[in-house]
Design an enzyme around this catalytic site. Sequence first.
Site, PDB file in Angstrom:
ATOM      1  N   ASP A 165       0.869  -1.183   0.032  1.00 45.25           N
ATOM      2  CA  ASP A 165       0.127   0.047   0.159  1.00 45.25           C
ATOM      3  C   ASP A 165       0.956   1.270  -0.042  1.00 45.25           C
ATOM      4  OD1 ASP A 165      -2.660   1.561   0.594  1.00 45.25           O
ATOM      5  OD2 ASP A 165      -3.215  -0.421   1.181  1.00 45.25           O
ATOM      6  N   ASP A 208      -3.469   4.404  -2.383  1.00 45.33           N
ATOM      7  CA  ASP A 208      -4.568   4.773  -1.416  1.00 45.33           C
ATOM      8  C   ASP A 208      -5.063   6.251  -2.188  1.00 45.33           C
ATOM      9  OD1 ASP A 208      -5.746   4.371   1.124  1.00 45.33           O
ATOM     10  OD2 ASP A 208      -5.231   6.349   1.688  1.00 45.33           O
ATOM     11  N   GLU A 227      -6.635   3.207  -5.957  1.00 42.84           N
ATOM     12  CA  GLU A 227      -7.987   3.102  -5.241  1.00 42.84           C
ATOM     13  C   GLU A 227      -8.889   4.356  -5.894  1.00 42.84           C
ATOM     14  OE1 GLU A 227     -10.101   3.131  -1.044  1.00 42.84           O
ATOM     15  OE2 GLU A 227      -8.368   4.496  -1.392  1.00 42.84           O
ATOM     16  N   HIS A 263     -11.273  -3.841   2.993  1.00 37.74           N
ATOM     17  CA  HIS A 263     -11.338  -3.543   4.244  1.00 37.74           C
ATOM     18  C   HIS A 263     -12.346  -2.060   4.947  1.00 37.74           C
ATOM     19  CE1 HIS A 263      -8.532  -0.902   2.451  1.00 37.74           C
ATOM     20  NE2 HIS A 263      -8.424  -0.264   3.603  1.00 37.74           N
ATOM     21  N   ASP A 264     -12.690  -1.352   3.778  1.00 38.14           N
ATOM     22  CA  ASP A 264     -13.653  -0.711   4.147  1.00 38.14           C
ATOM     23  C   ASP A 264     -15.066  -0.977   3.730  1.00 38.14           C
ATOM     24  OD1 ASP A 264     -11.346   1.238   4.529  1.00 38.14           O
ATOM     25  OD2 ASP A 264     -11.310   1.677   2.254  1.00 38.14           O
TER      26      ASP A 264
END
Length: 529
Positions: free
Chosen positions: A96, A198, A262, A327-328
């Site tokens: 990430d 991100d 993302e 994870h969101d």
Amino acid sequence: MEWWKTASIYQIYPRSFQDSGGDGIGDLPGIRKRLPYIRDLGFDAIWLSPFYKSPMKDFGYDVADYCDVDPIFGTLKDFDGLLEDAHRLGLKVLIDFVPNHTSDQHPWFLESRSSRDNPKRDWYVWRDPAPDGGPPNNWQAYFGGPSWTFDPQTGQYYLHQFLPEQPDLNWRNPEVRQAMYDVMRFWLDKGVDGFRVDVLWLLVEDALFRDEPDNPHYKPGDIDRFRHIHIYQEDQPETRQIVQEMRAVLDEYPGDRVMVGEIYLPYEQLMPYYGTAEKPGCHLPFNFHLIFRGLNNWTAENIRSIVEEYEKSLPPFATPNWVLGNHDQHRLATRIGHDQARVAAMMLFTLRGSPTWYYGDEIGMVDGQIPPEKVQDPAALRQRGASGEHGLDPGRDPERTPMQWTPHAYAGFSTREPWLPISPDYTERNVEAQDADPFSMLTLVRTLLVVRRETPALLGGAYQSYKAPEGVFAYLRGGEVLVALNFTPEPKTLSTPGGEVLLSTYLDRYDKVEGVLELRPHEGVIVKL
Ligand code: GLC
């Protein structure tokens, strides 16, 4: 063909995958130990959510040192060992990269806030107060309240699109860009195969800091960010320039290093992130439409339109990609149920392009149960009860509970009470049990990945729509493989030329079909025509 054009990527949330240190929090040596599991499942690559030095206000998405590992997760040496093992097993490693903001404890920000004439002042976004002393404009943050926090010592506000502890870097400053490209080089030199970047679409904001217009769909109870339409905080044209620069850094290195971005945007705004055939940008700008438009309205007709709209919007040189969880987002099986999660898995691994899979979905993990006093997620704590925009739901703990390995104490994740409660279904739902069950979700995912690997049409073949009755979504790959997915609890039939079933989501049929294909309730099948 470049590896990432067909790769299946497995996302690991390091806090929750495997604890090796006995502190109830997952770590890099734990992940390292579990690499053979991921390889044996058939994935090609892993993506690790942040493990960098961090005060953990947003569980690692608030980075205090981009070039070091947080002691909770281990050391740089642990990372090197993990990378080496992964490569030896044939797994690529994506990490990430969090370029939009740092932690407020990052030395750069400590310097920047120390005085107005500090050389790093302009590395972050500082503005004078509005005439009434309030924030410079109406911009709202994702995790509640304004995107601005006042710094009394220097008398200005700084920008943060997430927590006040996550100040936004100023990507208009060339020194910031160079420093961040050097961070990429630090990890590329170590041999990582690329980055998941991100909030890539948030890097740059309007140079004039204009107020954003009201969102007519906002209703009380929504998160503050939803009050406005983000024409000035998000997706600015300069961002595409930065994407090209990041791509150029990756291209300095041999061996197909990749950028997964993302980006929660509609297709027409998403496509430009691919760049052009001559000047490519992001290799795989995440296509989140199955998550935020699909899982809320899980019908064959809706999913078909999402898939076909995407296929039509893609530039010819672009590699598609698909994702059902992260994870969101609330867990796949919680959103559409276990039967349809199997159908969804078959779809994900048979659509054209590169799929990304969230850890634990292969055993059908559901949203964990988090008692109110145990809630950890800062987004939830700041905006309790609000519903999220872009599907970025404020309460993200439920989808971050520890991986369920065994029916034993703490699910084989740790030797003590973990940072988030283990989901109570772990005694039945765990890797050990499903590994031994020829009809389990785990067996289905593993078999899907075998069929995918062994069927060239599924890896490279063109997508083509296939006529199906209501409630069924069907398509051809490469003209020779038919995928038919029954989204309903009723049996369905569709007409087919002759063929042979390669796989059913029930894992129990390999029959020949001729003229008509019968689907049981919630059944998906792959047929070689
Ligand atoms: C991304 C991450 C999310 C994080 C946010 C701020 O959306 O996926 O977990 O909270 O960025 O970094």
